[in-house]
Design a protein around this motif. Structure first.
Motif, PDB file in Angstrom:
ATOM      1  N   UNK A 124      23.751   0.631  19.601  1.00  0.00           N
ATOM      2  CA  UNK A 124      23.508  -0.422  20.587  1.00  0.00           C
ATOM      3  C   UNK A 124      22.078  -0.353  21.128  1.00  0.00           C
ATOM      4  N   UNK A 125      21.690   0.838  21.573  1.00  0.00           N
ATOM      5  CA  UNK A 125      20.358   0.930  22.200  1.00  0.00           C
ATOM      6  C   UNK A 125      19.255   0.629  21.181  1.00  0.00           C
ATOM      7  N   UNK A 126      19.434   1.101  19.943  1.00  0.00           N
ATOM      8  CA  UNK A 126      18.410   0.798  18.937  1.00  0.00           C
ATOM      9  C   UNK A 126      18.367  -0.701  18.637  1.00  0.00           C
ATOM     10  N   UNK A 127      19.506  -1.352  18.688  1.00  0.00           N
ATOM     11  CA  UNK A 127      19.528  -2.803  18.455  1.00  0.00           C
ATOM     12  C   UNK A 127      18.674  -3.508  19.513  1.00  0.00           C
ATOM     13  N   UNK A 128      18.850  -3.131  20.787  1.00  0.00           N
ATOM     14  CA  UNK A 128      18.081  -3.778  21.845  1.00  0.00           C
ATOM     15  C   UNK A 128      16.606  -3.412  21.737  1.00  0.00           C
ATOM     16  N   UNK A 129      16.351  -2.156  21.380  1.00  0.00           N
ATOM     17  CA  UNK A 129      14.967  -1.732  21.203  1.00  0.00           C
ATOM     18  C   UNK A 129      14.303  -2.550  20.099  1.00  0.00           C
ATOM     19  N   UNK A 130      15.032  -2.740  19.017  1.00  0.00           N
ATOM     20  CA  UNK A 130      14.504  -3.517  17.892  1.00  0.00           C
ATOM     21  C   UNK A 130      14.279  -4.975  18.299  1.00  0.00           C
ATOM     22  N   UNK A 131      15.212  -5.533  19.072  1.00  0.00           N
ATOM     23  CA  UNK A 131      15.055  -6.925  19.516  1.00  0.00           C
ATOM     24  C   UNK A 131      13.750  -7.108  20.285  1.00  0.00           C
ATOM     25  N   UNK A 132      13.376  -6.087  21.046  1.00  0.00           N
ATOM     26  CA  UNK A 132      12.155  -6.197  21.864  1.00  0.00           C
ATOM     27  C   UNK A 132      10.887  -6.171  21.012  1.00  0.00           C
ATOM     28  N   UNK A 133      11.011  -5.791  19.734  1.00  0.00           N
ATOM     29  CA  UNK A 133       9.852  -5.804  18.832  1.00  0.00           C
ATOM     30  C   UNK A 133       9.419  -7.234  18.502  1.00  0.00           C
ATOM     31  N   UNK A 134      10.271  -8.212  18.783  1.00  0.00           N
ATOM     32  CA  UNK A 134       9.885  -9.595  18.509  1.00  0.00           C
ATOM     33  C   UNK A 134       8.860 -10.099  19.522  1.00  0.00           C
ATOM     34  N   UNK A 135       8.597  -9.293  20.534  1.00  0.00           N
ATOM     35  CA  UNK A 135       7.670  -9.681  21.610  1.00  0.00           C
ATOM     36  C   UNK A 135       8.197 -10.886  22.383  1.00  0.00           C
ATOM     37  N   UNK A 136       9.499 -11.157  22.249  1.00  0.00           N
ATOM     38  CA  UNK A 136      10.063 -12.303  22.940  1.00  0.00           C
ATOM     39  C   UNK A 136      11.192 -11.841  23.852  1.00  0.00           C
ATOM     40  N   UNK A 137      10.935 -11.908  25.173  1.00  0.00           N
ATOM     41  CA  UNK A 137      12.002 -11.540  26.115  1.00  0.00           C
ATOM     42  C   UNK A 137      13.171 -12.513  25.958  1.00  0.00           C
ATOM     43  N   UNK A 138      12.869 -13.720  25.437  1.00  0.00           N
ATOM     44  CA  UNK A 138      13.948 -14.697  25.270  1.00  0.00           C
ATOM     45  C   UNK A 138      14.955 -14.233  24.212  1.00  0.00           C
ATOM     46  N   UNK A 139      14.443 -13.684  23.107  1.00  0.00           N
ATOM     47  CA  UNK A 139      15.352 -13.159  22.081  1.00  0.00           C
ATOM     48  C   UNK A 139      16.212 -12.049  22.678  1.00  0.00           C
ATOM     49  N   UNK A 140      15.583 -11.179  23.476  1.00  0.00           N
ATOM     50  CA  UNK A 140      16.336 -10.088  24.119  1.00  0.00           C
ATOM     51  C   UNK A 140      17.413 -10.660  25.020  1.00  0.00           C
ATOM     52  N   UNK A 141      17.071 -11.736  25.734  1.00  0.00           N
ATOM     53  CA  UNK A 141      18.016 -12.334  26.683  1.00  0.00           C
ATOM     54  C   UNK A 141      19.195 -12.981  25.942  1.00  0.00           C
ATOM     55  N   UNK A 142      18.870 -13.685  24.865  1.00  0.00           N
ATOM     56  CA  UNK A 142      19.930 -14.348  24.084  1.00  0.00           C
ATOM     57  C   UNK A 142      20.884 -13.309  23.499  1.00  0.00           C
ATOM     58  N   UNK A 143      20.309 -12.248  22.947  1.00  0.00           N
ATOM     59  CA  UNK A 143      21.145 -11.203  22.343  1.00  0.00           C
ATOM     60  C   UNK A 143      21.931 -10.451  23.417  1.00  0.00           C
ATOM     61  N   UNK A 144      21.260 -10.144  24.532  1.00  0.00           N
ATOM     62  CA  UNK A 144      21.949  -9.460  25.633  1.00  0.00           C
ATOM     63  C   UNK A 144      23.125 -10.285  26.130  1.00  0.00           C
ATOM     64  N   UNK A 145      22.903 -11.583  26.284  1.00  0.00           N
ATOM     65  CA  UNK A 145      23.969 -12.465  26.765  1.00  0.00           C
ATOM     66  C   UNK A 145      25.141 -12.487  25.779  1.00  0.00           C
ATOM     67  N   UNK A 146      24.825 -12.588  24.489  1.00  0.00           N
ATOM     68  CA  UNK A 146      25.881 -12.615  23.474  1.00  0.00           C
ATOM     69  C   UNK A 146      26.682 -11.314  23.512  1.00  0.00           C
ATOM     70  N   UNK A 147      25.987 -10.190  23.596  1.00  0.00           N
ATOM     71  CA  UNK A 147      26.698  -8.906  23.585  1.00  0.00           C
ATOM     72  C   UNK A 147      27.508  -8.725  24.863  1.00  0.00           C
ATOM     73  N   UNK A 148      27.019  -9.260  25.983  1.00  0.00           N
ATOM     74  CA  UNK A 148      27.841  -9.263  27.207  1.00  0.00           C
ATOM     75  C   UNK A 148      29.203  -9.889  26.917  1.00  0.00           C
ATOM     76  N   UNK A 149      29.179 -11.032  26.234  1.00  0.00           N
ATOM     77  CA  UNK A 149      30.429 -11.752  25.954  1.00  0.00           C
ATOM     78  C   UNK A 149      31.298 -11.008  24.942  1.00  0.00           C
ATOM     79  N   UNK A 150      30.649 -10.365  23.963  1.00  0.00           N
ATOM     80  CA  UNK A 150      31.394  -9.556  22.995  1.00  0.00           C
ATOM     81  C   UNK A 150      32.176  -8.464  23.737  1.00  0.00           C
TER      82      UNK A 150
END
Lengths: 330, 330
Positions: A124-150
Motif C-alpha cells: 500500500x505505502x509503495x503504491x502511494x509513494x509511486x503515485x506521487x512520482x507523477x508529480x500530480x497531487x491530483x492523481x494521488x487524490x484520485x487514487x487515495x479516494x478510490x482506495x478509501x472506498x475499497x
C-alpha cells in the motif's frame, strides 16, 4: 481473427497496440518494490507468482490508448493500481484464512499472518509513494479516494459476515467498493491523463465500474461452484464464512416457509455437505444462471459506455474485455 | 515556571504558542475519517480513545513555529502523520495479539483481527488521501517514502522474532524504521513547509530521528519492566514474543558460558517466571539503567541539533521534548 477465449489471449494478440507500455509497467512495479532487505525480496518473489492477467493495468493503458496516447504517467498509475490490487489480495488472504492463490501458497501460509499484514502495508505505502512520482497531487487524490472506498467496502463486507439477511442492494454496495472502484479508477486515470473531456472520463469510469461489478459477480459464482484444482485458489470460502453472494441472496429471496428455514440452517452449518446441498438447490432454482446472466447484462451496459469513443483498435479491445473477464466463471 | 513532568503538561502550558493549530489538526483528522457507515463510525469512536499525547503532530507544529509560521499545510500534514501512526498501532495490536491499549480494548479484542487489518488499511489510505489535499505531490512523496521505511522496519522486526542473536546494529536499524522515521518526517515537514533552509530541515529531521530512537528505547524498557495497570497497554509482549530489545541484547552480550546458556533457555521458555528472572538478571547486570542512559544520551544529541534554530518559545518547547518523551519510562 479466430474467437478469443480469455483475457490473456486477447492481450497476447493485441499487445502491439500498447507497445512496450505493459513491460514498462512491470519494470516500474519492480523498481518501486526493490529492497536491500533479503526477507522483503523473498516475499516479493513469492507474491509475484500471484499476479494474473493484469486486468487493471490493461484497463488503464487501453483506455489511455483509446482516448489518445499512452504517457509515462499512465505506466506509473497502471503500476499503482496493480500494486494496490495486490495489497488487497495479500490482506484478503489473511481475512479469509486462505491457503492457495494462483496455485501458490498464500503469504499467511508460506510465512504467517503477521508477515501478510505487514507486506500488504508495504505494498500500500509503495503504491502511494509511486503515485506521487507523477508529480500530480491530483492523481494521488484520485487514487487515495478510490482506495478509501475499497477499504470501506471491505469493512462493510467483514461486518456482514454471518448476516444471512444481507440484501441485494447491500451486496452491490459492497462489490462496488471492494472491486468495481479500482477498475473504475483505472479507466478514469487512463482517460484523464490522455486529456479526454469530462464526459468521456465519466463514461469510461462507469465502463470500469460496470466491468468490475460483472467480474465480481462472476467471481462469486465461481467461488460457489468451482473446484479448487481448476482455479488455483481456495474456493467455497464465501459459503463457509457465511459471506452472502448474489445467487445465495436470490435463492433465499425466492424461498419461503419450511424450505427457507432449512436453507438458513444449511447456511449456518458451514459444512461441505451443506455447501453441496445449497449449490444443488441454487441450481434447481436457476439462481446461478440468473446471476451469470445479470453479470452479462452489466457487461453489455459497460460496452454501451464505450460509444463515447471514436472507433479504434484499442476501443475494440475494450469492447471485448467485460464479457471476457466474466466468461472464465461460466 | 515549575518543573514540567511530562509531554501532556508541557503541551497544556505551551499550547498558546501554536494557537488553534492543534484543534485544527483534530478537526482535519475527524473530517477525513467521517463516514456514513455506522460500523466505521463505531470503530472510529473506539480507536479515538487510543490516542495519547499527539507527539508527532506536536513535533510538526512546533518545528513549523520554530522555523516560521504554522500554515494550513502543517495542520493537514500533522493530521496525516498522526493517522499513519494510529494505523500502525491498530496493525501492531494484531501482530502482538495485544488486548489493551491506553486502558481500552484493542480493535482485535473488541471486534476481531479482520476488522483490525481492514481498519488499519482504512486509516492508511485516508492518510494518503489527506496528504494529497496539500496540493503538493512532494508532501505525498515525502510521506510515502517515510511510510515505506516504517513498513520495512516492521517487516525486519517480525522476521527477527525468535532471533536471539539479533545484534545492536540490527535493533537500531529496526527502531530507526518503525519509530524514528515518522518522528523525523514530522519535523522535516514542519520545517520544510515553513520555508526553512536545507540545513535547518536536515537538522530538524535528525532531531526527530534521535528523539524517536530515544523514545523507542525507553518504550522497550517500559515493556520489559512496567506493569500493565500503570501503562494501559499489554506489556511484557516483547519478551514473550522473543522480540529482542536493547537491555536484553546487551545482557546477552555481557554474559558467557553456562550463564549465557541459562539466559537463552529463559528467553526461549517465554513464561512469566522466566520473564521475571530475566529482568532480575538485567537489573543485576545494570543493562536496564544503561539502556535508559543511552536513551538520554540520544535525547541530548537531539537537543544539540536545535542549535541551528534562533531562540524562541517554540524552540524552548522542542528542547524539552526529547527528555520528556522518554522520562515516563524511568
Amino acid at each position: 481473427m479466430p474467437q478469443i477465449q480469455n483475457v490473456n489471449e486477447l492481450l497476447e494478440r493485441t499487445q502491439f497496440l500498447i507497445g512496450d507500455a505493459l513491460s514498462a509497467v512491470e519494470a516500474t512495479y519492480a523498481t518501486e518494490l526493490a529492497s536491500k532487505n533479503p526477507f522483503v525480496r523473498d516475499i516479493y518473489q513469492h507474491t509475484s507468482r500471484f499476479r494474473g492477467k493484469r486486468l487493471r493495468p490493461i484497463l488503464c493503458l487501453m483506455t489511455a490508448k483509446a482516448c489518445g496516447e499512452i504517457k509515462r504517467e499512465h505506466e506509473i498509475l497502471a503500476a499503482v493500481v496493480e500494486m494496490i490490487h495486490t495489497a488487497t489480495l495479500v490482506h484478503d488472504d489473511v481475512l479469509d484464512d486462505a491457503n492457495v492463490r494462483r496455485h501458490v501458497a498464500t503469504v499467511n501460509v508460506r510465512w504467517n499472518n503477521q508477515t501478510s499484514v505487514l507486506y500488504g502495508d508495504f505494498l500500500f505505502t509503495h503504491a502511494y509513494h509511486l503515485a506521487s512520482q507523477t508529480e500530480s497531487a491530483e492523481a494521488c487524490r484520485i487514487i487515495g479516494h478510490a482506495t478509501n472506498l475499497v477499504c470501506e467496502g471491505e469493512l462493510t463486507q467483514i461486518r456482514n459476515r454471518g448476516n444471512l439477511n444481507l440484501t441485494e442492494a447491500e451486496y452491490f454496495s459492497i462489490i462496488d467498493g471492494k472491486t468495481a472502484e479500482l477498475c473504475a479508477v483505472s479507466c478514469l486515470l487512463g482517460a484523464k491523463f490522455s486529456g479526454a473531456c469530462e464526459e468521456t472520463i465519466k463514461r469510461l469510469e462507469n465502463f470500469g465500474r460496470l466491468l468490475g461489478k460483472a467480474f465480481q459477480i462472476a467471481d462469486d459464482v465461481l467461488d460457489l461452484i468451482g473446484l479448487e484444482s481448476n482455479v488455483g485458489k481456495t474456493l467455497g470460502t464465501d459459503l463457509f464464512q457465511q459471506k452472502m453472494t448474489l445467487p445465495v441472496i436470490r435463492l433465499l429471496e425466492e424461498t419461503s416457509g419450511n424450505e427457507r428455514q432449512q436453507l438458513l440452517e444449511l447456511l449456518e452449518a458451514g459444512t461441505e455437505e451443506a455447501g453441496r446441498e445449497i449449490i444443488r438447490r441454487a441450481r434447481e432454482a436457476n439462481v446461478i444462471n440468473a446471476a451469470i446472466e445479470y453479470a452479462h447484462q452489466l457487461a453489455i451496459e459497460a460496452q454501451h459506455e464505450l460509444q463515447v469513443l471514436p472507433d479504434s483498435p484499442a476501443k475494440d479491445v475494450l469492447l471485448k474485455l467485460p464479457v471476457l473477464s466474466i466468461d472464465r466463471a461460466c
